[in-house]
Write a protein that holds these residues in place. Sequence first.
Motif, PDB file in Angstrom:
ATOM      1  N   ILE A 130     -16.004   7.617  11.921  1.00 27.34           N
ATOM      2  CA  ILE A 130     -16.009   7.114  10.549  1.00 27.34           C
ATOM      3  C   ILE A 130     -14.739   7.516   9.810  1.00 27.34           C
ATOM      4  O   ILE A 130     -14.100   6.706   9.138  1.00 27.34           O
ATOM      5  CB  ILE A 130     -17.258   7.633   9.806  1.00 27.34           C
ATOM      6  N   PHE A 131     -14.349   8.773   9.988  1.00 28.11           N
ATOM      7  CA  PHE A 131     -13.158   9.218   9.269  1.00 28.11           C
ATOM      8  C   PHE A 131     -11.885   8.654   9.891  1.00 28.11           C
ATOM      9  O   PHE A 131     -10.920   8.379   9.189  1.00 28.11           O
ATOM     10  CB  PHE A 131     -13.128  10.742   9.205  1.00 28.11           C
ATOM     11  N   ALA A 168     -11.453   5.366   8.390  1.00 31.06           N
ATOM     12  CA  ALA A 168     -10.980   5.453   7.013  1.00 31.06           C
ATOM     13  C   ALA A 168      -9.463   5.632   6.983  1.00 31.06           C
ATOM     14  O   ALA A 168      -8.776   5.000   6.191  1.00 31.06           O
ATOM     15  CB  ALA A 168     -11.672   6.604   6.286  1.00 31.06           C
ATOM     16  N   VAL A 169      -8.973   6.483   7.868  1.00 28.78           N
ATOM     17  CA  VAL A 169      -7.526   6.702   7.900  1.00 28.78           C
ATOM     18  C   VAL A 169      -6.810   5.422   8.312  1.00 28.78           C
ATOM     19  O   VAL A 169      -5.789   5.045   7.745  1.00 28.78           O
ATOM     20  CB  VAL A 169      -7.181   7.858   8.869  1.00 28.78           C
ATOM     21  N   LYS A 173     -12.438   0.589   0.302  1.00 30.22           N
ATOM     22  CA  LYS A 173     -12.778   2.005   0.294  1.00 30.22           C
ATOM     23  C   LYS A 173     -11.529   2.856   0.440  1.00 30.22           C
ATOM     24  O   LYS A 173     -11.582   4.068   0.235  1.00 30.22           O
ATOM     25  CB  LYS A 173     -13.718   2.319   1.471  1.00 30.22           C
ATOM     26  N   GLY A 174     -10.413   2.213   0.840  1.00 33.74           N
ATOM     27  CA  GLY A 174      -9.231   3.013   1.125  1.00 33.74           C
ATOM     28  C   GLY A 174      -9.580   4.060   2.166  1.00 33.74           C
ATOM     29  O   GLY A 174     -10.286   3.778   3.128  1.00 33.74           O
ATOM     30  N   ASN A 175      -9.129   5.295   1.967  1.00 33.45           N
ATOM     31  CA  ASN A 175      -9.482   6.336   2.937  1.00 33.45           C
ATOM     32  C   ASN A 175     -10.624   7.212   2.435  1.00 33.45           C
ATOM     33  O   ASN A 175     -10.776   8.340   2.868  1.00 33.45           O
ATOM     34  CB  ASN A 175      -8.269   7.193   3.305  1.00 33.45           C
ATOM     35  N   TRP A 176     -11.404   6.662   1.523  1.00 32.89           N
ATOM     36  CA  TRP A 176     -12.603   7.390   1.101  1.00 32.89           C
ATOM     37  C   TRP A 176     -13.711   7.041   2.073  1.00 32.89           C
ATOM     38  O   TRP A 176     -13.966   5.861   2.320  1.00 32.89           O
ATOM     39  CB  TRP A 176     -12.983   6.979  -0.321  1.00 32.89           C
ATOM     40  N   ALA A 177     -14.353   8.050   2.633  1.00 29.16           N
ATOM     41  CA  ALA A 177     -15.396   7.734   3.614  1.00 29.16           C
ATOM     42  C   ALA A 177     -16.635   8.559   3.328  1.00 29.16           C
ATOM     43  O   ALA A 177     -16.586   9.505   2.567  1.00 29.16           O
ATOM     44  CB  ALA A 177     -14.929   8.006   5.016  1.00 29.16           C
TER      45      ALA A 177
END
Lengths: 556, 350
Positions: free
Chosen positions: A294-295, A298-299, B346-350
């Motif tokens: 997930i992260f 996001a990146v 969401k950009g890099n907000w997770a």
Amino acid sequence: MLCHTALERAADAARHWSDHGCPVVIHVDRRVRKRAFQRLRRSLADVSNIRFSDRYACEWGTWGLVQATQAAATRLLADFPDVQHAYLASGACLPLRPVEELVGYLAARPETDFIESVTTEDVGWTVGGLNIERFTLRFPFSWRKQRRLFDAYVRLQRRLGFARRIPAGIEPHLGSQWWCLTRKTLTAILQSPDRAAHDRYFKRVWIPDEAYFQTLVRRYSQNVESRSLTLSKFDFQGKPHVFYDDHLQLLRKSDCFVARKIWPHADKLYNHFLSADLARQPAAEPAPGKIDRIFARAVERRTAGRHGLYMQSRYPQGARETAAPYSVFEGFSELFVDFESWLGKVAGMRVHGRLFAPERAEFAGGETIYNGAVSDSAALRDYNPEAFLTNLIWNTRGERQCFQFGPRDVQQIGAHLAQDDNARIAVISGAWALHLFRSGADLGSIRKEAARLQKIEADHLALLRRPSAKGRVRIWTLAEFAENPMDHLQTLLEDINPRSARRLTEVPRMIDLAGFAEFLATLRNQGMQPILTGDFTGLPRPAESLPQRSRPHLVK
Amino acid sequence: MVTGARHPVFGEFRGFAVGLVSTYQLRLARKRWRFRAFRKRRELTAMQNRTDLIRRSDILLFSTIRNERTRLPYFLQYYRELGVNHFLIVDNASTDGSTEYLAAQPDVSVWTTDSSYKSARYGIDWINWLLLRYGSDHWTVVVDPDEFLVYPFCDSRPLRALTDWLDAGGVRSFPAMLLDMYPKGPWKALDYREGQDPFSLLNWFDSGNYTITPNQRYGNLWIQGGPRARVMFADQPEQAPALNKIPLVRWRRDYVYVSSTHMLLPRGLNLVYDAWGGEKASGCLLHAKFLPTLAGKAEEEAGRREHYASGAEYAAYREGGEDLWCRWSEKYINWRQLEILGLMSKGNWA
């Protein structure tokens, strides 16, 4: 436990650890106001196995963080002789599994030090691109507050070839700040005869909290397991990802022992994970795979984004992008009768007419509004033709778009088509002459119109043929194509849909070319040289054309 | 990332325009707008000032209203639930009881004025003054009473989660594009009751017909499109209303809104988009404009000529644009849908 904000939450977590039999030493950043610190002390005054260590100012990436850790660790080892493992946590850390499980896990591995410790060559995640240079350069300026000076000074040192000498016995390693070390290793590090020398050296290393213990553990430990027991993720700028209430299920299923960093107002997380009746799980190894993904996504979204999307927070400069490949047919609907419905049928898709016709955008099926509520209004389209096209391609993701284009259309989109590597452009040059041929208008106006269209098409072809053009372009003259249409059409269809590479069975009907050669001759005699149509003299009628192959003129 | 002239903007522009001269011109412009706001403060009368209740970390909401009595209850409720702590509202001569209603709310401060909305640059001078006076060092939301902020994870994380996250990344401004919401069928026939969620009626939107033009002077993106462009401005697209907005800002006293909430100075605050292909985080302002109350307003405003382009837009609402729905309209579900469609990120907000 290192704390600097949200002290109430830190107190909750500390109480939780101590309730389950783990003594805690808390370090509070010296920059925290006295009143807040006293409040924290008072709130934990009733707990006998929570202590507070001497306070140091802990600015991000500075030596103070190491000093704070040293002080707290020294205190812990001195005050609680039974402690066999020391776990470095922050005030924003939250235990995800019952403390007893962690205790059991560590008891089963009494000699193991859990600390991420990676050689500088193997690290891929460092901020600012500094790896080994963290250990060899000097960093008198703050990376956060004096970035320009910081960068300039690093550059200067590189240019001058400056390098600090790394002391003997130190092999630079980096890793997560959050570790769990055995009493033996920690004591060895803290009471090393070389401690003063180490401290003096690391004081000038950049971000020493990610290097001090990570490096020294290699010298003093026999059994390093190079991973952190704390689940902690960083984004592309090196700041930690934060966990919120909606991560509850993910965190539960991760089987990690501790996670950071938790948003202080994530009541649901705190209530759940600090509650007494946390269900015992099977003794699984930590498996943060899903959270990692997930992260990582996001990146990726932040750095690469969704290709072909133009929106309020993504506006790539430079060449226009589109979301998917699409096909542009130029001259086909002039040469073939009802080309669009034929193509739609054999390729199994909706095919647009002239999307850039001056009157309106001719969407497939005569629609006036298309996917995403794109209007067929010529004024709206011509206000920003590039956005019109990128919108259409974005809105129809997953469905190949095909449309007709030619010199009779609004030309502004031409430059974009040439620059777009998703554009598949097939051109039958000079096909506009067929339109004039069939128009039956008077010769004078035809001659003028022919000159105009030829000029427009020549300019368009020049764009497509530019060395910088990225679109995949095939260009035939009308004569070339009319000579052997089937092969060319077959190639184009395979382009659109490589999987259905059947031989064409149904042929589009070509318009009747009888008299066309004479028409061109007349134009020529009137002083208008139709160069783009190719050479029609002596061209046999298509019906009797020989199966000789002429290669398409492939530009790119 | 959002640090003024250092940000890469647009190719040829970089060379000269972000030069010293234009930087200085913008600086002067900023001072001028701030001075103007300072002068306009005299037009405001504090009717109910509860700003002493504002605590250091509070999130503040600023708005200008005129005769919005039916809309106000849901508006306040919506933003209270997101976590807004205090409302600072300029009431431009309401006659429908809005003033009294607002004054009775425990977390609202109200200023009244009879002066011209237009000469206060559509209210933004008044808002700039209140921001200057009360907004510094707070996260501030500036919205109209028909604009409802939707941001990534807004169904599970309060506004403070977002502002904390922006703080951690050193981000000072957050964009939210205006998304015009409409019903299926004529909007004038709707029956909207006080306190009702307007999006139970207005639950359709245009998903993919927006055009973006970079504004080279201020560095912001100028977004147009949606149902208003499609139906009311199909012949004069350049007149279509701007939809780009930056409603959430960590305010400092030297900031100023230049034109509505479309853009700010210093210009670094407008660089809310990534120019290298990545996506920054962004939200949407669901726009509940098309309620029957608009019809009455359109009558009044077209006569009053107090709105943009002398109320030409309102004239358009009176004349046509009854049914904005089309076969390709998208039915609203939640923020995730907007993010998948590419309207927000969401950009890099997770």
